[in-house]
Motif scaffolding. Structure first.
Motif, short mmCIF file in Angstrom:
data_model
loop_
_atom_site.label_atom_id
_atom_site.label_comp_id
_atom_site.label_asym_id
_atom_site.label_seq_id
_atom_site.Cartn_x
_atom_site.Cartn_y
_atom_site.Cartn_z
N UNK A 39 0.83 -1.20 0.00
CA UNK A 39 0.00 0.00 0.00
C UNK A 39 0.86 1.25 0.00
N UNK A 40 1.94 1.24 0.77
CA UNK A 40 2.83 2.39 0.79
C UNK A 40 3.49 2.57 -0.56
N UNK A 41 3.92 1.48 -1.16
CA UNK A 41 4.57 1.57 -2.47
C UNK A 41 3.61 2.13 -3.52
N UNK A 42 2.37 1.67 -3.52
CA UNK A 42 1.42 2.17 -4.51
C UNK A 42 1.13 3.65 -4.29
N UNK A 43 1.15 4.09 -3.05
CA UNK A 43 0.90 5.51 -2.78
C UNK A 43 2.05 6.35 -3.31
N UNK A 44 3.28 5.90 -3.13
CA UNK A 44 4.41 6.69 -3.59
C UNK A 44 4.55 6.67 -5.10
N UNK A 45 4.07 5.62 -5.76
CA UNK A 45 4.18 5.61 -7.21
C UNK A 45 3.10 6.44 -7.88
N UNK A 46 1.94 6.59 -7.24
CA UNK A 46 0.89 7.42 -7.83
C UNK A 46 1.09 8.89 -7.50
N UNK A 47 1.78 9.19 -6.43
CA UNK A 47 2.04 10.57 -6.04
C UNK A 47 3.54 10.75 -5.91
N UNK A 48 4.17 11.41 -6.90
CA UNK A 48 5.63 11.53 -6.86
C UNK A 48 6.14 12.25 -5.61
N UNK A 49 5.29 13.11 -5.04
CA UNK A 49 5.66 13.75 -3.79
C UNK A 49 4.92 13.02 -2.68
N UNK A 50 5.59 12.10 -2.06
CA UNK A 50 4.97 11.30 -1.02
C UNK A 50 4.82 12.10 0.26
N UNK A 51 4.21 11.48 1.27
CA UNK A 51 3.98 12.16 2.53
C UNK A 51 5.28 12.61 3.20
N UNK A 52 6.36 11.86 2.99
CA UNK A 52 7.65 12.25 3.56
C UNK A 52 8.16 13.56 2.99
N UNK A 53 7.93 13.77 1.70
CA UNK A 53 8.36 15.02 1.06
C UNK A 53 7.59 16.21 1.62
N UNK A 54 6.31 16.02 1.86
CA UNK A 54 5.50 17.11 2.39
C UNK A 54 5.92 17.45 3.82
N UNK A 55 6.21 16.42 4.61
CA UNK A 55 6.66 16.65 5.98
C UNK A 55 8.02 17.34 5.97
N UNK A 56 8.89 16.92 5.05
CA UNK A 56 10.20 17.55 4.94
C UNK A 56 10.06 19.02 4.57
N UNK A 57 9.14 19.34 3.67
CA UNK A 57 8.92 20.74 3.29
C UNK A 57 8.43 21.54 4.48
N UNK A 58 7.55 20.94 5.28
CA UNK A 58 7.05 21.63 6.47
C UNK A 58 8.18 21.89 7.45
N UNK A 59 9.01 20.89 7.70
CA UNK A 59 10.15 21.07 8.60
C UNK A 59 11.11 22.14 8.08
N UNK A 60 11.37 22.12 6.78
CA UNK A 60 12.27 23.11 6.19
C UNK A 60 11.69 24.51 6.29
N UNK A 61 10.41 24.65 6.00
CA UNK A 61 9.75 25.96 6.09
C UNK A 61 9.78 26.49 7.51
#
Length: 87
Positions: free
Chosen positions: A3-25
């Protein structure tokens, strides 16, 4: 795991990328404004239609000089924080 793999392949920006952007901001605001983590998060989470992640991605793009994401977020980031980067 599938399920995690399918989520990351359908959305190139996975949840980790969004969290990383929040931390960076948050880090950008902490560094520039000299504020705490809670205050930085509050500043990124205004009462608006934009998600905190979308606004965080726009701030990171603005701070790094990259092309800003979606137009509404770009406009909000420039309005809110543009003066921090271009006095």
């Amino acid at each position: 795991m599938a399920a995690l793999h399918s989520q990351t392949t359908t959305n190139p920006r996975g949840p980790g990328d969004r969290t990383r952007a929040l931390d960076t901001a948050e880090g950008v605001l902490i560094g520039i404004r000299r504020i705490g983590t809670a205050d930085a998060f509050d500043e990124l989470n205004p009462p608006s239609r934009l998600s905190v992640f979308t606004l965080a991605e726009a701030l990171v793009a603005l701070a790094s000089g990259n092309e800003l994401p979606e137009p509404t977020a770009a406009r909000a980031a420039r309005t809110e924080w543009g003066a921090l980067f271009w006095p």
